[in-house]
Every structure is written in structure tokens, then in C-alpha cells.
Design a protein around this motif. Sequence first.
Motif, PDB file in Angstrom:
ATOM      1  N   SER A  43      44.457  38.348   8.437  1.00 37.46           N
ATOM      2  CA  SER A  43      44.671  39.169   7.252  1.00 37.46           C
ATOM      3  C   SER A  43      43.731  40.364   7.432  1.00 37.46           C
ATOM      4  O   SER A  43      43.596  40.844   8.543  1.00 37.46           O
ATOM      5  N   THR A  44      43.085  40.849   6.399  1.00 40.29           N
ATOM      6  CA  THR A  44      42.232  42.021   6.556  1.00 40.29           C
ATOM      7  C   THR A  44      41.182  41.800   7.645  1.00 40.29           C
ATOM      8  O   THR A  44      40.836  42.705   8.377  1.00 40.29           O
ATOM      9  N   ARG A  45      40.731  40.586   7.780  1.00 41.99           N
ATOM     10  CA  ARG A  45      39.879  40.223   8.919  1.00 41.99           C
ATOM     11  C   ARG A  45      40.433  38.943   9.527  1.00 41.99           C
ATOM     12  O   ARG A  45      41.042  38.131   8.839  1.00 41.99           O
ATOM     13  N   SER A  46      40.218  38.801  10.805  1.00 39.90           N
ATOM     14  CA  SER A  46      40.732  37.614  11.492  1.00 39.90           C
ATOM     15  C   SER A  46      39.773  36.459  11.266  1.00 39.90           C
ATOM     16  O   SER A  46      38.565  36.642  11.184  1.00 39.90           O
ATOM     17  N   GLU A  47      40.356  35.266  11.188  1.00 37.57           N
ATOM     18  CA  GLU A  47      39.542  34.084  10.916  1.00 37.57           C
ATOM     19  C   GLU A  47      40.044  32.924  11.763  1.00 37.57           C
ATOM     20  O   GLU A  47      41.246  32.674  11.846  1.00 37.57           O
ATOM     21  N   LEU A  48      39.122  32.227  12.385  1.00 39.13           N
ATOM     22  CA  LEU A  48      39.446  31.030  13.145  1.00 39.13           C
ATOM     23  C   LEU A  48      39.525  29.866  12.158  1.00 39.13           C
ATOM     24  O   LEU A  48      38.511  29.382  11.668  1.00 39.13           O
ATOM     25  N   LEU A  49      40.759  29.461  11.817  1.00 44.10           N
ATOM     26  CA  LEU A  49      40.943  28.362  10.869  1.00 44.10           C
ATOM     27  C   LEU A  49      40.751  27.012  11.533  1.00 44.10           C
ATOM     28  O   LEU A  49      40.388  26.043  10.885  1.00 44.10           O
ATOM     29  N   SER A  50      41.035  26.945  12.835  1.00 42.84           N
ATOM     30  CA  SER A  50      40.830  25.706  13.580  1.00 42.84           C
ATOM     31  C   SER A  50      40.461  26.057  15.014  1.00 42.84           C
ATOM     32  O   SER A  50      41.267  26.647  15.734  1.00 42.84           O
ATOM     33  N   ALA A  51      39.231  25.713  15.399  1.00 43.86           N
ATOM     34  CA  ALA A  51      38.826  25.853  16.801  1.00 43.86           C
ATOM     35  C   ALA A  51      39.682  24.886  17.605  1.00 43.86           C
ATOM     36  O   ALA A  51      40.281  23.954  17.046  1.00 43.86           O
ATOM     37  N   PRO A  52      39.782  25.075  18.909  1.00 44.06           N
ATOM     38  CA  PRO A  52      40.591  24.139  19.704  1.00 44.06           C
ATOM     39  C   PRO A  52      40.187  22.687  19.413  1.00 44.06           C
ATOM     40  O   PRO A  52      39.016  22.324  19.499  1.00 44.06           O
ATOM     41  N   THR A  53      41.161  21.905  19.022  1.00 41.21           N
ATOM     42  CA  THR A  53      40.903  20.520  18.643  1.00 41.21           C
ATOM     43  C   THR A  53      42.055  19.615  19.065  1.00 41.21           C
ATOM     44  O   THR A  53      43.202  20.041  19.095  1.00 41.21           O
ATOM     45  N   ALA A  54      41.717  18.381  19.362  1.00 38.25           N
ATOM     46  CA  ALA A  54      42.726  17.364  19.629  1.00 38.25           C
ATOM     47  C   ALA A  54      42.995  16.539  18.365  1.00 38.25           C
ATOM     48  O   ALA A  54      43.877  15.690  18.358  1.00 38.25           O
ATOM     49  N   ASP A  55      42.246  16.814  17.303  1.00 44.73           N
ATOM     50  CA  ASP A  55      42.389  16.111  16.033  1.00 44.73           C
ATOM     51  C   ASP A  55      43.575  16.702  15.274  1.00 44.73           C
ATOM     52  O   ASP A  55      43.464  17.738  14.622  1.00 44.73           O
ATOM     53  N   LEU A  56      44.726  16.050  15.388  1.00 49.30           N
ATOM     54  CA  LEU A  56      45.945  16.585  14.790  1.00 49.30           C
ATOM     55  C   LEU A  56      45.863  16.652  13.267  1.00 49.30           C
ATOM     56  O   LEU A  56      46.426  17.554  12.647  1.00 49.30           O
ATOM     57  N   GLY A  57      45.164  15.733  12.650  1.00 50.00           N
ATOM     58  CA  GLY A  57      44.993  15.755  11.198  1.00 50.00           C
ATOM     59  C   GLY A  57      44.210  16.984  10.755  1.00 50.00           C
ATOM     60  O   GLY A  57      44.592  17.656   9.793  1.00 50.00           O
ATOM     61  N   ALA A  58      43.131  17.289  11.457  1.00 50.56           N
ATOM     62  CA  ALA A  58      42.329  18.468  11.124  1.00 50.56           C
ATOM     63  C   ALA A  58      43.134  19.743  11.341  1.00 50.56           C
ATOM     64  O   ALA A  58      43.051  20.687  10.550  1.00 50.56           O
ATOM     65  N   PHE A  59      43.929  19.768  12.420  1.00 49.86           N
ATOM     66  CA  PHE A  59      44.743  20.944  12.685  1.00 49.86           C
ATOM     67  C   PHE A  59      45.800  21.129  11.602  1.00 49.86           C
ATOM     68  O   PHE A  59      46.023  22.239  11.113  1.00 49.86           O
ATOM     69  N   LYS A  60      46.423  20.052  11.191  1.00 48.03           N
ATOM     70  CA  LYS A  60      47.429  20.132  10.125  1.00 48.03           C
ATOM     71  C   LYS A  60      46.786  20.608   8.821  1.00 48.03           C
ATOM     72  O   LYS A  60      47.373  21.417   8.095  1.00 48.03           O
ATOM     73  N   ASP A  61      45.566  20.152   8.530  1.00 44.81           N
ATOM     74  CA  ASP A  61      44.849  20.632   7.344  1.00 44.81           C
ATOM     75  C   ASP A  61      44.624  22.144   7.424  1.00 44.81           C
ATOM     76  O   ASP A  61      44.748  22.849   6.427  1.00 44.81           O
ATOM     77  N   ALA A  62      44.302  22.637   8.620  1.00 45.49           N
ATOM     78  CA  ALA A  62      44.093  24.077   8.805  1.00 45.49           C
ATOM     79  C   ALA A  62      45.387  24.844   8.544  1.00 45.49           C
ATOM     80  O   ALA A  62      45.364  25.924   7.943  1.00 45.49           O
ATOM     81  N   ILE A  63      46.508  24.302   8.988  1.00 48.08           N
ATOM     82  CA  ILE A  63      47.802  24.945   8.746  1.00 48.08           C
ATOM     83  C   ILE A  63      48.036  25.115   7.243  1.00 48.08           C
ATOM     84  O   ILE A  63      48.503  26.150   6.787  1.00 48.08           O
ATOM     85  N   LEU A  64      47.678  24.109   6.471  1.00 50.44           N
ATOM     86  CA  LEU A  64      47.904  24.151   5.026  1.00 50.44           C
ATOM     87  C   LEU A  64      47.031  25.189   4.329  1.00 50.44           C
ATOM     88  O   LEU A  64      47.300  25.567   3.192  1.00 50.44           O
ATOM     89  N   GLU A  65      45.982  25.672   5.019  1.00 45.80           N
ATOM     90  CA  GLU A  65      45.092  26.688   4.454  1.00 45.80           C
ATOM     91  C   GLU A  65      45.637  28.101   4.586  1.00 45.80           C
ATOM     92  O   GLU A  65      45.048  29.044   4.051  1.00 45.80           O
ATOM     93  N   ILE A  66      46.745  28.302   5.267  1.00 44.75           N
ATOM     94  CA  ILE A  66      47.301  29.637   5.460  1.00 44.75           C
ATOM     95  C   ILE A  66      47.730  30.196   4.105  1.00 44.75           C
ATOM     96  O   ILE A  66      48.503  29.578   3.388  1.00 44.75           O
ATOM     97  N   ARG A  67      47.196  31.360   3.763  1.00 39.97           N
ATOM     98  CA  ARG A  67      47.519  32.043   2.508  1.00 39.97           C
ATOM     99  C   ARG A  67      47.725  33.524   2.805  1.00 39.97           C
ATOM    100  O   ARG A  67      46.988  34.111   3.570  1.00 39.97           O
ATOM    101  N   GLY A  68      48.687  34.137   2.162  1.00 38.50           N
ATOM    102  CA  GLY A  68      48.941  35.556   2.349  1.00 38.50           C
ATOM    103  C   GLY A  68      48.060  36.412   1.456  1.00 38.50           C
ATOM    104  O   GLY A  68      48.064  36.248   0.246  1.00 38.50           O
ATOM    105  N   SER A  69      47.270  37.319   2.076  1.00 37.21           N
ATOM    106  CA  SER A  69      46.462  38.269   1.311  1.00 37.21           C
ATOM    107  C   SER A  69      45.977  39.379   2.239  1.00 37.21           C
ATOM    108  O   SER A  69      45.840  39.181   3.446  1.00 37.21           O
ATOM    109  N   GLY A  70      45.724  40.545   1.667  1.00 35.01           N
ATOM    110  CA  GLY A  70      45.134  41.643   2.420  1.00 35.01           C
ATOM    111  C   GLY A  70      46.101  42.316   3.374  1.00 35.01           C
ATOM    112  O   GLY A  70      47.313  42.181   3.286  1.00 35.01           O
TER     113      GLY A  70
END
Length: 180
Positions: A43-70
Motif C-alpha cells: 500500500s502506501t508503504r510495503s510491509e512484510l506480512l509473512s517472512a518465509p515460513t513453512a508454517d501454513l497456519g501462520a501464512f494463512k493468518d497473514a493472508i487474512l490481514e490483507i486490507r485495502g488502503s492508501g
Amino acid sequence: VTFVIDSSSRLTRALSETIKRELSQFILADGARRDTFALVSSSTRSELLSAPTADLGAFKDAILEIRGSGASAIKDALIMAIDLYADASAEQNRGAIIVLTNGPDSASSATTTALKGRALSGMSRKGVALYVIGVNNLSETPSNTPSDIEQLTQEIGGTFIATTVGELPAALHGVFREVE
């Protein structure tokens, strides 16, 4: 696989829900065959929502954090994704960056020249493939005019796919098959 999602204010609810659903299905179907997933939001600034991970649950949680703004800073986000591979160990060479964007870059501090240099050196040395999916959510037909990101993608040897929100699942599945 690193996903870069344009999460600017142009990210409509329908597009956001489609992205979340398709990425979630992909990691559930393909997760066992992949070592790691990463997620960068632009968005207005780039953000690493999930560093490289093999934890599929954590990655899926990061996907759910996607929000449109800026505004969109897709070039900055792409550099962040490329740098994840530059920092990767030798056994993590090869991979793919999949970018989903729905409009022009309006907020990046990175120049096109800087991105080209980083991409050509960082991606080609590591064997990283680039797929950019341009989603035209303003109308139901893709634009026939090449965008800056489309031209840039082609110049650095990536694959650009123009699609609509309705055709996005099919476009994503095509890319997913290629990165398997």
C-alpha cells in the motif's frame, strides 16, 4: 513462493475476497510440496506480512490481514520480495514471486531503473521466476494499453497476465500450475 499483493485503496472487497480465497486454497493444496511461503503487502508503504515460513497456519493468518488502503507502492514491494531471495540460503535458490496488482504504482520510492537492476541481478542469479497478474477491476475487460508494470515485467524476463476479477481464479491456477 513469495506473493506480493497490491493492497492499495483500489483493492475492492470482491477482489480482496477472491485473493484471500484463492491463496488459501493454493497453500492448502500445494503447501506440502513447498518449503516456504512469504507475503508482501503493497500500500502506501510495503510491509512484510509473512517472512518465509513453512508454517501454513501462520501464512494463512497473514493472508487474512490483507486490507485495502492508501496508494500503491508495487515497485518497493517487489524489491522487498526480491531481497527475500537474496538473503536466502543456497538450498532455497529457485522459487517464484507472484504479484497481484490492480493499478499503477503511485507511491514507490524505488525507481524503475533500480528495480530492473535488482531484479536482473537478484532474480536471475537465484533462478527466481516472476509472474505479475494485472487485475482490471474498474471494468470487466482488460485494458489493451500496456502498463508500466507490464512493460517492466517483460523487460526483466517475467510473465505478465492481464485479467479481470471474474477471471482471476483461472489466471492464478494457471500460474500455480507453472510453479509446481
